[in-house]
Write an enzyme that holds these catalytic residues in place. Structure first.
Site, mmCIF file in Angstrom:
data_model
loop_
_atom_site.group_PDB
_atom_site.id
_atom_site.type_symbol
_atom_site.label_atom_id
_atom_site.label_comp_id
_atom_site.label_asym_id
_atom_site.label_seq_id
_atom_site.Cartn_x
_atom_site.Cartn_y
_atom_site.Cartn_z
ATOM 1 N N LYS A 101 0.862 -1.181 0.000
ATOM 2 C CA LYS A 101 0.000 0.000 0.000
ATOM 3 C C LYS A 101 0.897 1.229 0.000
ATOM 4 O O LYS A 101 1.823 1.330 0.798
ATOM 5 C CB LYS A 101 -0.916 0.043 1.222
ATOM 6 C CG LYS A 101 -1.831 1.274 1.204
ATOM 7 C CD LYS A 101 -2.798 1.302 2.368
ATOM 8 C CE LYS A 101 -2.165 1.813 3.632
ATOM 9 N NZ LYS A 101 -3.175 2.118 4.679
ATOM 10 N N GLY A 129 -2.509 -0.787 17.937
ATOM 11 C CA GLY A 129 -2.785 -1.017 16.522
ATOM 12 C C GLY A 129 -1.940 -0.112 15.644
ATOM 13 O O GLY A 129 -2.301 1.045 15.399
ATOM 14 N N SER A 180 -4.371 11.818 15.698
ATOM 15 C CA SER A 180 -3.046 11.969 15.081
ATOM 16 C C SER A 180 -2.110 12.704 16.025
ATOM 17 O O SER A 180 -1.210 13.429 15.607
ATOM 18 C CB SER A 180 -3.162 12.719 13.751
ATOM 19 O OG SER A 180 -3.799 13.977 13.934
ATOM 20 N N GLY A 226 -4.151 5.252 16.711
ATOM 21 C CA GLY A 226 -3.664 6.388 15.948
ATOM 22 C C GLY A 226 -2.164 6.494 15.806
ATOM 23 O O GLY A 226 -1.673 7.238 14.961
#
Length: 321
Positions: free
Chosen positions: A67, A292, A199, A220
């Site tokens: 990606k 994550g 963020s 995030g």
């Protein structure tokens, strides 16, 4: 080559399909059947953008690709397009030839939400009833919808740096028939599950603002320097992640590791819980935390699935490349 344009993704990819794809690839990673390539992620010195590449190979599904994309923080205000922009390219694992190109914007939101949802499914207490949300930006609504499907939540509480964005969360909660309440950060002590999706480059949630038994999904932090929670929270918690190497270098765990509060060996793969190699939550009082970081294999898994769905629906665009 197959092309699945961004405009087709919403009608093809479901939250259930994204959940299953991410769950499978986490299990494959923990079993040693899939691995991610080193991440390239840089500030490009233009438009304050972060740009990079994530890729990997899943032997079990023969999924190979990358990606490319990143975060353009001024997009929404200046151009009316979302800040996260990406494209997934899949290759034939047997020949190396390009197989498919897939719009990655919605898929990124869906796979990120699926990752936290998988962590809730496997790590949150069964009696979890209050869901806390930190962050109310574009991806927060995806996070909330996916999370609400994992437990019988009776209330959603939310905090955002800019409170005027909280109606984004309230609308999703109301659509699901769950009441919503805006709170200060101290109010997160009421939550049984907390999702942070910001963020931020500074800790938002303190260790003393999380109650025993809570599951926290930090979604995030995916770049060196980013941070959503106090390092002391990771010291209190049992920490799980998608990939340990990313967690300790660019994920939420980077700060706690740098301070010596935890070591790399204290961070466990969520896939080990899925495979049954790790027990996961061991008590009702234990705090569990999922870091994550967003691995390339997640993107490849959901992109591969949407290619299959596009072919089944007759909506894949074929190009002689």
């Amino acid at each position: 080559m197959i092309i699945v344009p961004e405009r087709e993704i919403a009608d093809l990819m479901t939250r259930e399909a994204a959940f299953e794809a991410v769950e499978r690839v986490f299990a494959a990673m923990a079993a040693g059947e899939a691995y991610n390539f080193p991440v390239v992620r840089e500030a490009i010195g233009h438009e304050d953008a972060l740009y990079g590449f994530k890729g990997g190979f899943d032997r079990s599904g023969l999924t190979l690709g990358l990606k490319a994309g990143g975060y353009w923080p001024h997009n929404l205000a200046k151009r009316g397009v979302i800040n996260h922009q990406s494209t997934v390219v899949l290759f034939d694992a047997d020949t190396g030839r390009v197989h498919a190109m897939v719009g990655g914007n919605l898929l990124t939101a869906l796979r990120t939400a699926a990752a936290s949802a998988v962590s809730i499914r496997y790590l949150a207490r069964e009696d979890a009833r209050v869901l806390g949300m930190i962050g109310a930006g574009h991806q927060a609504a995806f996070q909330l919808r996916a999370a609400l499907e994992q437990r019988r939540f009776e209330k959603v509480i939310g905090w955002n740096l800019n409170p005027e964005m909280l109606p984004n969360l309230e609308k999703v909660a109301e659509e699901a028939g769950v009441p919503f309440e805006a709170v200060e950060l101290g109010g997160m002590r009421e939550a049984d599950v907390i999702i942070s999706i910001t963020s931020s480059f500074e800790a938002i949630l303190g260790a003393d603002q999380v109650s025993p038994g809570t599951h926290v999904a930090c979604m995030g932090t995916d770049t060196k320097g980013k941070q959503e929670v106090a390092p002391g929270l990771l010291a209190r918690a049992v920490v799980f992640t998608d990939e340990v190497a990313q967690s300790v270098s660019i994920g939420e765990a980077q700060h706690a590791v740098a301070m010596g509060l935890i070591g790399e060996g204290d961070v466990q793969q969520l896939g080990a819980v899925i495979n049954g190699a790790h027990p996961g939550r061991r008590s009702a009082e234990e705090i569990t935390l999922f870091d994550g970081t967003g691995v390339g294999l997640q993107d490849l898994a959901v992109a591969s699935r949407v290619v299959e769905l596009a072919q089944e629906a007759g909506r894949a665009v074929m190009v002689d490349f």
